[in-house]
Design an enzyme around this catalytic site. Structure first.
Site, short mmCIF file in Angstrom:
data_model
loop_
_atom_site.label_atom_id
_atom_site.label_comp_id
_atom_site.label_asym_id
_atom_site.label_seq_id
_atom_site.Cartn_x
_atom_site.Cartn_y
_atom_site.Cartn_z
N GLU A 160 -26.63 0.38 33.76
CA GLU A 160 -27.59 0.32 34.75
C GLU A 160 -27.16 1.70 35.46
OE1 GLU A 160 -26.48 -2.81 37.54
OE2 GLU A 160 -24.73 -2.07 38.03
N ASP B 130 -13.03 0.26 44.29
CA ASP B 130 -12.93 -1.34 43.33
C ASP B 130 -12.57 -0.76 41.48
OD1 ASP B 130 -16.09 -1.12 43.11
OD2 ASP B 130 -15.44 -3.38 42.37
N THR C 264 -31.99 -6.81 36.99
CA THR C 264 -31.28 -6.17 37.24
C THR C 264 -29.89 -7.14 37.41
OG1 THR C 264 -33.37 -5.62 37.89
CG2 THR C 264 -31.17 -4.78 39.59
N SER D 233 -16.45 -3.65 46.93
CA SER D 233 -17.62 -2.61 45.56
C SER D 233 -17.43 -1.29 46.59
CB SER D 233 -17.79 -2.89 45.16
OG SER D 233 -18.05 -1.77 44.38
N LYS E 114 -19.46 -3.52 34.21
CA LYS E 114 -19.01 -2.39 33.88
C LYS E 114 -17.95 -2.07 34.45
CE LYS E 114 -20.59 -2.80 38.71
NZ LYS E 114 -21.03 -4.21 38.97
N ASP F 166 -14.99 0.18 39.32
CA ASP F 166 -15.58 -0.46 38.31
C ASP F 166 -16.78 0.49 37.76
OD1 ASP F 166 -17.25 -0.68 40.39
OD2 ASP F 166 -17.60 -2.95 39.56
N ARG F 167 -17.22 1.80 38.64
CA ARG F 167 -18.50 2.47 38.47
C ARG F 167 -17.61 3.90 37.94
NH1 ARG F 167 -20.90 -1.35 41.60
NH2 ARG F 167 -22.99 -1.37 41.68
N ASP G 129 -16.23 4.11 41.97
CA ASP G 129 -15.39 3.57 43.52
C ASP G 129 -14.73 3.47 44.05
OD1 ASP G 129 -16.18 1.54 41.66
OD2 ASP G 129 -17.75 0.87 42.85
#
Length: 607
Positions: free
Chosen positions: A416, A317, A392, A158, A430, A319-320, A315
């Protein structure tokens, strides 16, 4: 190369571990590095590399790349793959025909680690769907559901530093693994440590009858679904907004180009220096857009040069998602994960109500993690949909989403605070690509009414109440000190389950206490927490009478005590300055009274 019987560090157990690793290792460069440590008599480094093992957990594996058992390298990946496939075949009866989806990012060795895993899977008769080039992490859980696979594996670290890599596992429900699978895989790895010679052989893997590349097919269906969810294609097509995008030296660029095209947007402005995958991340100290302006410096410069008012950042990879917006003064505002959660939560509800104006919202769900903003709860209370919080991490949200979908519920959104967003249940994780398009479409729609993203956020808080946060941490390297801090809070009056009842001498009373280390929750009829309990980590949530929610927790990977605070005000309390003063006063008191940083020699977060 020196013979293995020449290994003599003075520690018999260490010598045996080094000899074992050297006999099993198949990488000459890694062997040379270990031989240098042996020649130099560096027992300290050798002990760190061989006497502890990188453990498989709920996030799979993640760690530094290099030789030894405590780092990621060909041998450790082979051992992991051998253990994983044995566990998979023993757990899912038709795993061979269902198959496994494999993806990898642009980090050093990611493709090699994926190919080693593929070789082990096909050697065991398991069908493999491996992407032929770097892909976003969400393409793996998407592929698991699309092909009804037994599992998925993504090789990625990530947004970690360039020295790291990782091995993330998804189960047949399309969500990240949770217990008991993590413990089962770890046990299976330890039972299958000796590598087969065939496990290292990746030649001809692409032509194996059990091997196929799903990329083109996944691209077609993923982007068609994304296109079908676009609400206002003409608005997108004609928007005056100019978007700037950075892939942060990761995998996102090609996929975000396709996403913008599917949503009918004009091409975005790209940050050229960060456009292509680069495992050395040369332009950023930390390849994490969550760092804010320090990570988005190049994006802001590019946007300013091109008269662009909105930045979207993935980011490495993808996913964010991070987002920044320029205000009328020319200043950039980087939205927090909680603020983007509020905006996207509003947008996904708007989207659903436009599409299905007569829908009953009682079967509609949105989720957030316990340390994320409670803005969705406030929305749910007024709008009538159902809000749930989970532990979390998206592994918990994803698995809860799959349960809700089995119950024929509609899940619109989950998020999140660490800039992770799941917009719809197409991907049970995500997804920074779909979230980027949702933010762009929301911004374009709002612009037609003369409203900015920041302006809409103000409207959301005016309608549902301000939700303002202050999150930070202290560093503590002594586990006994960390334990004593939490035990003091649990035995505040000298008896078990007697927690603090207020701060500042009763000025701010506490009305709710949930301890997910012990399972105590005074808001439940039997004082037992509903959420899963873990004795191996510390996590206590306090709810104050005035709406402030505080969570204290330890980090699973760092020597930190983290605190998350959010003041959830009612809509009739609109004086933001006054609310910020209250938050600041309460946080200062919480730190002083609960954590006692001077007494416990805690190290404050560096600014």
């Amino acid at each position: 190369m020196a013979p293995k019987d020449s290994v003599n560090t003075g520690n018999t157990i260490l010598d045996e571990k080094i000899k074992e690793w050297l006999s099993w290792n198949n990488d000459s460069a890694a062997e040379n590095e270990i031989q240098n440590y042996i020649n130099e008599g560096d027992v300290s480094t050798l002990s760190k590399l061989f006497l502890t093992r990188l453990e498989f957990g709920t996030a799979g594996l993640r760690g530094r790349m290099g030789p030894g058992y405590s780092q990621l390298n060909d041998l450790v990946i082979v051992q992991t793959g051998q253990g994983f496939v044995k566990y998979l075949l023993s757990t899912i009866s038709d795993a061979k025909t269902k198959g496994v989806v494999l993806g990898y990012d642009g980090r050093h060795h990611s493709k090699r680690f994926a190919e080693l895993t593929a070789a082990i899977l096909v050697n065991n008769g398991v069908r493999v769907y491996m992407y032929s080039k770097v892909c976003p992490t969400p393409f793996v859980p998407y592929g698991v559901l699309k092909y009804k696979c037994a599992a998925g594996i993504m090789v990625t670290a990530s947004h970690n530093p360039k020295e790291d890599n990782g091995y993330k596992v998804y189960w047949d429900n399309g969500a990240q693994i949770i217990s008991p699978h993590d413990k089962g895989i770890q046990k299976s790895i330890l039972a299958n440590l000796e590598p087969l010679e065939s496990s290292f052989n990746t030649s001809g893997i692409n032509s194996h009858q059990l091997f196929s590349d799903p990329l083109e097919n996944v691209m077609q269906t993923y982007f068609k679904t994304l296109k079908d969810m676009v609400l206002y294609p003409e608005t997108n097509k004609n928007t005056v907004l100019k978007f700037t995008y950075t892939a942060m030296h990761g995998v996102g660029y090609d996929y975000m180009v396709k996403a913008f095209d599917a949503a009918k947007f004009k091409p975005f402005i790209v940050v050229e220096e960060q456009k292509d995958p680069d495992p050395d991340f040369p332009t950023v100290k930390f390849p994490n857009p969550e760092e804010g302006k320090s990570a988005l410096d190049l994006s802001m410069r590019t946007a300013n040069q091109n008269a662009s008012g909105i930045i979207l950042a993935n980011d490495p990879d993808a996913d964010r998602l991070a987002c920044a917006e320029k205000n009328q003064k020319g200043e950039w505002r980087v939205f927090t994960g909680n603020e983007l959660g509020a905006l996207l939560g509003w947008w996904m509800l708007h989207h659903h109500q436009v599409r299905y104006p007569d829908a009953n919202l009682s079967d509609v769900f949105m989720l957030a993690s316990t340390v994320s903003s409670k803005i969705l709860r406030s929305m749910a209370n007024k709008e009538g949909f159902t809000f749930e919080e989970t532990l979390t991490g998206f592994k918990w949200m994803g698995n809860r989403v799959t349960e809700l979908l089995r119950q024929k519920k509609t899940v619109l959104f989950a998020f999140e605070e660490a800039i992770g967003f799941m917009c719809s249940s197409t991907v049970i994780d995500k997804d920074g690509i779909s979230a980027g398009v949702r933010v762009a479409e929301m911004a374009s729609y709002l612009e037609t009414m003369g409203i900015s993203l920041a302006g809409k956020l103000d409207e959301i808080y005016a309608e549902y109440g301000h939700h303002i946060s202050d999150n930070s941490y202290y560093i503590c390297h002594e586990q006994l000190v960390i334990k004593s801090i939490f035990e003091r809070l649990r035995n505040f009056n000298g008896k078990p389950n007697t927690y603090p009842s207020s701060i500042l001498g009763g000025k701010y009373p506490i009305i709710g206490i949930r301890d997910l280390t012990t399972g105590y929750d005074n808001t439940q009829p039997d004082n037992k927490a509903i959420l899963p309990v873990s004795k191996s980590s510390q996590m206590v949530t306090f709810t104050f009478e005035n709406g402030l929610v505080l969570t204290l927790r330890t980090s699973g990977t760092e020597p930190k005590i983290k605190y998350y605070t959010e003041l959830c005000a009612s809509p009739n309390k609109q004086d933001l300055t006054e609310l910020k003063d209250v938050l600041n006063e309460m946080v200062a008191a919480i730190v002083l009274e609960f954590l006692q940083p001077e007494l416990n020699a805690l190290i404050a977060r560096s600014s």
